[in-house]
Design a protein around this motif. Structure first.
Motif, PDB file in Angstrom:
ATOM      1  N   ILE A  41      -6.819  52.389 -48.431  1.00 26.49           N
ATOM      2  CA  ILE A  41      -7.845  51.389 -48.721  1.00 26.49           C
ATOM      3  C   ILE A  41      -7.919  50.420 -47.540  1.00 26.49           C
ATOM      4  N   GLY A  42      -9.102  49.965 -47.243  1.00 32.80           N
ATOM      5  CA  GLY A  42      -9.233  49.017 -46.141  1.00 32.80           C
ATOM      6  C   GLY A  42     -10.282  47.985 -46.433  1.00 32.80           C
ATOM      7  N   SER A  43     -11.200  47.836 -45.477  1.00 31.57           N
ATOM      8  CA  SER A  43     -12.293  46.874 -45.624  1.00 31.57           C
ATOM      9  C   SER A  43     -13.314  47.193 -44.543  1.00 31.57           C
ATOM     10  N   LEU A  44     -14.476  46.595 -44.677  1.00 32.38           N
ATOM     11  CA  LEU A  44     -15.429  46.517 -43.564  1.00 32.38           C
ATOM     12  C   LEU A  44     -15.499  45.036 -43.232  1.00 32.38           C
ATOM     13  N   GLU A  45     -14.887  44.666 -42.148  1.00 31.67           N
ATOM     14  CA  GLU A  45     -14.661  43.246 -41.887  1.00 31.67           C
ATOM     15  C   GLU A  45     -14.658  42.964 -40.392  1.00 31.67           C
ATOM     16  N   TYR A  46     -15.191  41.816 -40.045  1.00 36.32           N
ATOM     17  CA  TYR A  46     -15.137  41.324 -38.660  1.00 36.32           C
ATOM     18  C   TYR A  46     -13.699  41.338 -38.153  1.00 36.32           C
ATOM     19  N   HIS A  47     -13.466  41.996 -37.032  1.00 35.46           N
ATOM     20  CA  HIS A  47     -12.144  42.032 -36.401  1.00 35.46           C
ATOM     21  C   HIS A  47     -12.254  41.601 -34.943  1.00 35.46           C
ATOM     22  N   GLY A  48     -12.974  40.517 -34.729  1.00 35.46           N
ATOM     23  CA  GLY A  48     -13.155  40.056 -33.358  1.00 35.46           C
ATOM     24  C   GLY A  48     -14.222  40.855 -32.640  1.00 35.46           C
ATOM     25  N   PHE A  49     -14.415  40.494 -31.358  1.00 37.22           N
ATOM     26  CA  PHE A  49     -15.454  41.155 -30.556  1.00 37.22           C
ATOM     27  C   PHE A  49     -15.020  42.548 -30.103  1.00 37.22           C
ATOM     28  N   HIS A  50     -13.702  42.808 -30.164  1.00 35.68           N
ATOM     29  CA  HIS A  50     -13.153  43.984 -29.468  1.00 35.68           C
ATOM     30  C   HIS A  50     -12.759  45.131 -30.374  1.00 35.68           C
ATOM     31  N   GLN A  86     -12.335  44.398 -22.844  1.00 36.47           N
ATOM     32  CA  GLN A  86     -13.012  43.486 -21.920  1.00 36.47           C
ATOM     33  C   GLN A  86     -13.830  42.434 -22.673  1.00 36.47           C
ATOM     34  N   ARG A  87     -14.154  42.703 -23.933  1.00 36.21           N
ATOM     35  CA  ARG A  87     -14.934  41.731 -24.712  1.00 36.21           C
ATOM     36  C   ARG A  87     -14.131  40.480 -25.051  1.00 36.21           C
ATOM     37  N   LEU A  88     -12.798  40.564 -24.918  1.00 34.89           N
ATOM     38  CA  LEU A  88     -11.966  39.389 -25.186  1.00 34.89           C
ATOM     39  C   LEU A  88     -12.174  38.295 -24.145  1.00 34.89           C
ATOM     40  N   ALA A  89     -12.823  38.613 -23.049  1.00 38.28           N
ATOM     41  CA  ALA A  89     -13.117  37.599 -22.023  1.00 38.28           C
ATOM     42  C   ALA A  89     -14.405  36.850 -22.335  1.00 38.28           C
ATOM     43  N   GLU A  90     -15.157  37.273 -23.334  1.00 38.33           N
ATOM     44  CA  GLU A  90     -16.442  36.631 -23.643  1.00 38.33           C
ATOM     45  C   GLU A  90     -16.207  35.305 -24.376  1.00 38.33           C
ATOM     46  N   PRO A  91     -17.098  34.325 -24.189  1.00 33.06           N
ATOM     47  CA  PRO A  91     -16.923  33.032 -24.860  1.00 33.06           C
ATOM     48  C   PRO A  91     -16.850  33.193 -26.376  1.00 33.06           C
ATOM     49  N   GLY A  92     -15.862  32.559 -27.002  1.00 32.04           N
ATOM     50  CA  GLY A  92     -15.731  32.600 -28.455  1.00 32.04           C
ATOM     51  C   GLY A  92     -14.991  33.810 -28.984  1.00 32.04           C
ATOM     52  N   ALA A  93     -14.536  34.684 -28.093  1.00 36.82           N
ATOM     53  CA  ALA A  93     -13.941  35.948 -28.549  1.00 36.82           C
ATOM     54  C   ALA A  93     -12.655  35.753 -29.343  1.00 36.82           C
ATOM     55  N   LEU A  94     -11.931  34.654 -29.096  1.00 33.21           N
ATOM     56  CA  LEU A  94     -10.634  34.487 -29.765  1.00 33.21           C
ATOM     57  C   LEU A  94     -10.734  33.637 -31.033  1.00 33.21           C
ATOM     58  N   GLN A  95     -11.949  33.214 -31.374  1.00 34.94           N
ATOM     59  CA  GLN A  95     -12.101  32.414 -32.595  1.00 34.94           C
ATOM     60  C   GLN A  95     -11.865  33.269 -33.835  1.00 34.94           C
ATOM     61  N   SER A  96     -11.081  32.716 -34.770  1.00 34.66           N
ATOM     62  CA  SER A  96     -10.872  33.336 -36.077  1.00 34.66           C
ATOM     63  C   SER A  96     -10.149  34.669 -36.038  1.00 34.66           C
ATOM     64  N   ILE A  97      -9.489  34.959 -34.919  1.00 33.85           N
ATOM     65  CA  ILE A  97      -8.585  36.104 -34.890  1.00 33.85           C
ATOM     66  C   ILE A  97      -7.261  35.627 -34.302  1.00 33.85           C
ATOM     67  N   THR A  98      -6.223  36.466 -34.397  1.00 33.03           N
ATOM     68  CA  THR A  98      -4.920  36.077 -33.882  1.00 33.03           C
ATOM     69  C   THR A  98      -4.926  36.251 -32.362  1.00 33.03           C
ATOM     70  N   ALA A  99      -4.625  35.147 -31.656  1.00 35.06           N
ATOM     71  CA  ALA A  99      -4.905  35.083 -30.215  1.00 35.06           C
ATOM     72  C   ALA A  99      -4.046  36.030 -29.385  1.00 35.06           C
ATOM     73  N   ASP A 100      -2.918  36.486 -29.947  1.00 35.48           N
ATOM     74  CA  ASP A 100      -2.068  37.377 -29.144  1.00 35.48           C
ATOM     75  C   ASP A 100      -2.652  38.797 -29.032  1.00 35.48           C
ATOM     76  N   CYS A 101      -3.869  38.979 -29.528  1.00 32.64           N
ATOM     77  CA  CYS A 101      -4.544  40.284 -29.376  1.00 32.64           C
ATOM     78  C   CYS A 101      -4.617  40.710 -27.914  1.00 32.64           C
ATOM     79  N   VAL A 102      -4.674  39.725 -27.002  1.00 34.69           N
ATOM     80  CA  VAL A 102      -4.792  40.052 -25.571  1.00 34.69           C
ATOM     81  C   VAL A 102      -3.565  40.814 -25.076  1.00 34.69           C
TER      82      VAL A 102
END
Ligand SMILES: [Zn+2]
Length: 219
Positions: free
Chosen positions: A28-37, A174-190
């Protein structure tokens, strides 16, 4: 190798699988925003891969992944989160139908927010087991399978690494470099890497297999 995917089976395949191990995995999962990347369906794809690879070792069948999940990043682009009642009702139906088919161990495995969706599935599982004591249901916590690296997160290092390992074709770092990409996700994604995803997955998979084998032995 016998078939694992329920949707591909014929009646003879199902009978053979149940005779070998009356075990069904319900990812089971979801269809959910997971950042830009990362893709919307990450949680279900992640859970499905665990179930398929566990079933290779434990036997049993794997249901198609369910992408309908509840609660999380509502209102974000791409989030299609249904109501809690919908997921609970679906799970109750699936548990009942699988038990009627002869399954005696069900692994309900959510890739989406185990603390919330997993908790609700656990409640539905307990209600089912009270009515149908011949069937046992496990609800493993994805974020607790690893002994040390187990911080709950959203689209952070662990989920990013998992997708870089399992489905690199769907990740756009590469989308993690876009403005706002780290909002509302865990920042260590990089920090995510495919190698970290592979290593983490292997440890968690071994623990999942151990849990399922232990439960199978008690049937
Ligand atoms: Zn997720």
């Amino acid at each position: 190798m016998s078939k694992l995917r329920y949707e591909e089976m014929l009646p003879a395949d199902l009978a053979q699988a149940i005779a070998a191990a009356p075990l069904a995995y319900f990812p089971i999962g979801s269809l959910e925003y997971h950042g830009f990347h990362l893709p919307f369906g990450l949680d279900a794809m992640h859970a499905h891969e665990y179930c398929l690879r566990a079933a290779e070792q434990t036997g049993g069948v794997v249901l198609p992944p369910t992408y309908w999940g509840f609660r999380g990043h509502e209102g974000f682009p791409g989030s299609l989160l249904v109501s809690e009642a919908t997921v609970a009702s679906l799970a109750a139906d699936v548990f009942r139908l699988l038990t009627d088919q002869g399954f005696r161990l069900i692994v309900a495995f959510t890739g989406h927010w185990p603390a919330v969706q997993g908790q609700r599935l656990q409640e539905v599982a307990e209600a089912h087991m009270a009515q149908r004591p011949e069937c046992r249901i496990l609800v493993p916590d994805l974020f607790a399978l690893h002994p040390t690296d187990r911080e709950p997160e959203h689209a952070g290092r662990l989920e990013t690494s998992a997708m870089l390992y399992l489905r690199p074709d769907l990740v756009e770092m590469q989308r993690l470099a876009e403005p706002g990409a780290l909002q509302s996700i865990t920042a260590d994604c990089v920090e995510g890497t495919a190698e970290a995803g592979r290593a983490h997955f292997a440890v968690c998979l071994a623990e999942l297999v151990r849990m399922v084998r232990e439960a199978l032995a008690t049937l």
